[in-house]
Design a protein around this motif. Structure first.
Motif, PDB file in Angstrom:
ATOM      1  N   UNK A 163      -1.956   6.562  -9.940  1.00 35.41           N
ATOM      2  CA  UNK A 163      -0.807   6.831  -9.069  1.00 35.41           C
ATOM      3  C   UNK A 163       0.278   7.600  -9.813  1.00 35.41           C
TER       4      UNK A 163
ATOM      5  N   UNK B  23      -5.958  10.101  -7.095  1.00 32.89           N
ATOM      6  CA  UNK B  23      -5.831   9.339  -5.853  1.00 32.89           C
ATOM      7  C   UNK B  23      -5.947  10.264  -4.661  1.00 32.89           C
TER       8      UNK B  23
ATOM      9  N   UNK C 201       3.326   5.595  -5.747  1.00 38.72           N
ATOM     10  CA  UNK C 201       3.478   5.414  -7.193  1.00 38.72           C
ATOM     11  C   UNK C 201       4.726   4.670  -7.601  1.00 38.72           C
TER      12      UNK C 201
ATOM     13  N   UNK D 222       2.000   1.671  -3.493  1.00 41.49           N
ATOM     14  CA  UNK D 222       0.872   2.107  -4.313  1.00 41.49           C
ATOM     15  C   UNK D 222       0.658   3.608  -4.140  1.00 41.49           C
ATOM     16  N   UNK D 223       0.658   4.003  -2.913  1.00 41.45           N
ATOM     17  CA  UNK D 223       0.440   5.405  -2.562  1.00 41.45           C
ATOM     18  C   UNK D 223       1.523   6.309  -3.135  1.00 41.45           C
TER      19      UNK D 223
ATOM     20  N   UNK E 246      -2.846   2.272   5.369  1.00 40.14           N
ATOM     21  CA  UNK E 246      -1.529   1.717   5.686  1.00 40.14           C
ATOM     22  C   UNK E 246      -1.323   1.673   7.198  1.00 40.14           C
TER      23      UNK E 246
ATOM     24  N   UNK F 181       5.041   1.118  -7.238  1.00 42.75           N
ATOM     25  CA  UNK F 181       4.704  -0.297  -7.075  1.00 42.75           C
ATOM     26  C   UNK F 181       5.567  -1.186  -7.970  1.00 42.75           C
ATOM     27  N   UNK F 182       5.974  -0.648  -9.103  1.00 41.85           N
ATOM     28  CA  UNK F 182       6.703  -1.487 -10.044  1.00 41.85           C
ATOM     29  C   UNK F 182       8.215  -1.361  -9.926  1.00 41.85           C
TER      30      UNK F 182
ATOM     31  N   UNK G 290      -5.118   6.305   1.588  1.00 40.00           N
ATOM     32  CA  UNK G 290      -4.184   5.185   1.519  1.00 40.00           C
ATOM     33  C   UNK G 290      -3.228   5.197   2.708  1.00 40.00           C
TER      34      UNK G 290
ATOM     35  N   UNK H 261      -4.345  10.225  -1.478  1.00 43.78           N
ATOM     36  CA  UNK H 261      -3.281   9.477  -0.796  1.00 43.78           C
ATOM     37  C   UNK H 261      -3.456   9.484   0.715  1.00 43.78           C
TER      38      UNK H 261
ATOM     39  N   UNK I 188       0.835  -1.208   0.000  1.00 38.53           N
ATOM     40  CA  UNK I 188       0.000   0.000   0.000  1.00 38.53           C
ATOM     41  C   UNK I 188       0.866   1.252   0.000  1.00 38.53           C
ATOM     42  N   UNK I 189       1.928   1.192   0.733  1.00 43.53           N
ATOM     43  CA  UNK I 189       2.853   2.327   0.743  1.00 43.53           C
ATOM     44  C   UNK I 189       3.362   2.609  -0.668  1.00 43.53           C
TER      45      UNK I 189
END
Lengths: 103, 103
Positions: free
Chosen positions: B30, B76, A94, A91-92, B85, A96-97, B81, B78, A88-89
Motif C-alpha cells: 500500500x 495493489x 495506504x 488499506x486501499x 468496499x 491504515x496506521x 479493494x 485498488x 478496507x478504505x
DNA sequence: TTGATACATCAATAATTCTTGATATATACT
DNA sequence: AGTATATATCAAGAATTATTGATGTATCAA
C-alpha cells in the motif's frame, strides 16, 4: 467517533465473511433478525452446520444473538461491517496506521 | 460505472485478505510497488512462502504484477479493494442484489 | 559460457477448517 | 413428571490451506 479496527479484528471479520454458507446466512440476516430454524428452512442445511457457522460469525462480531424462549435470534451487527468497510478504505488508501479518517 | 462484484469475487478477495502474512504483504504494497526481494527483506520470510501468498493475492485480483528484468514487481489493485468496499457497504445495507448504488 | 541472482513451482507434510451424526441442555407444552 | 422442540456442542473424519526444502527457469553479468 472512530470506526477503526485493529488488523486482527479485521482479519476475523474477513475470515467470517469469506465462506459461502456464512455469506448466505449473512445475506439472509441482512433482511432482518432470524432464528436458527428460519435459517434451516431457508437454506435447507443441517442444524449443526448452521450453528457452527453462526458461532464463527458471532465470535467475529459480525452478528449478535438474543434468546427468546426456546429460540435464539441472530442479527447482523452492522457496526462491525461499517468498521470493516472503513478498514478496507484505509488499506486501499495506504493510511491504515493513521488515526484520522484519511484523505 | 459500477463498482459491483459478484459474491464469488468478493469471497476470493475476502479470503485473500484474511490471512496475516498476506495482509502484511498488502500493507507493504500500500506504500507502493515492491519486488519479491523487497518483501523478503521487509518481512524476513522465506521466498517460497512469499511467492505462495503473492499467487493467492494475484489470483484473487487484489494485486497485479509486472516483470522487469530479473525482478517481478507487485502492486495493489485498488480497484478490487474499492469494489470490495462497495460490496460490503451493500451487504450492510441489505441491497447486495440491487443494481443501483443503494440508499 | 559459466556463475549468480530473482523468482516460480512442486511434493511432502503440517495445520486449520469444515462436515457429519450423535449427544447434551434448556425451554416449553401436556 | 414426561415429552417434544430449539439449539449447542462434541468427536471423528474429510477437505482445504499453509509451510518447508528442493528443484526448475529465466535473466543478467563477468
Amino acid at each position: 467517533m472512530s470506526t477503526g479496527v485493529a488488523n486482527e479484528k479485521a482479519i476475523d471479520s474477513l475470515k467470517a465473511l469469506a465462506e459461502p454458507i456464512r455469506l448466505e446466512i449473512i445475506e439472509s440476516l441482512s433482511t432482518g433478525e432470524k432464528c436458527v430454524c428460519d435459517l434451516m428452512q431457508e437454506t435447507g442445511l443441517a442444524q449443526s452446520k448452521i450453528s457452527f457457522h453462526l458461532k464463527v460469525l458471532k465470535e467475529a462480531g459480525v452478528i449478535t444473538d438474543r434468546q427468546s424462549g426456546r429460540w435464539v435470534y441472530y442479527q447482523l451487527d452492522t457496526r462491525t461491517l461499517k468498521s470493516l468497510q472503513n478498514w478496507i478504505k484505509k488499506l486501499r488508501k495506504g493510511c491504515l496506521n493513521e488515526a484520522a479518517s484519511c484523505e
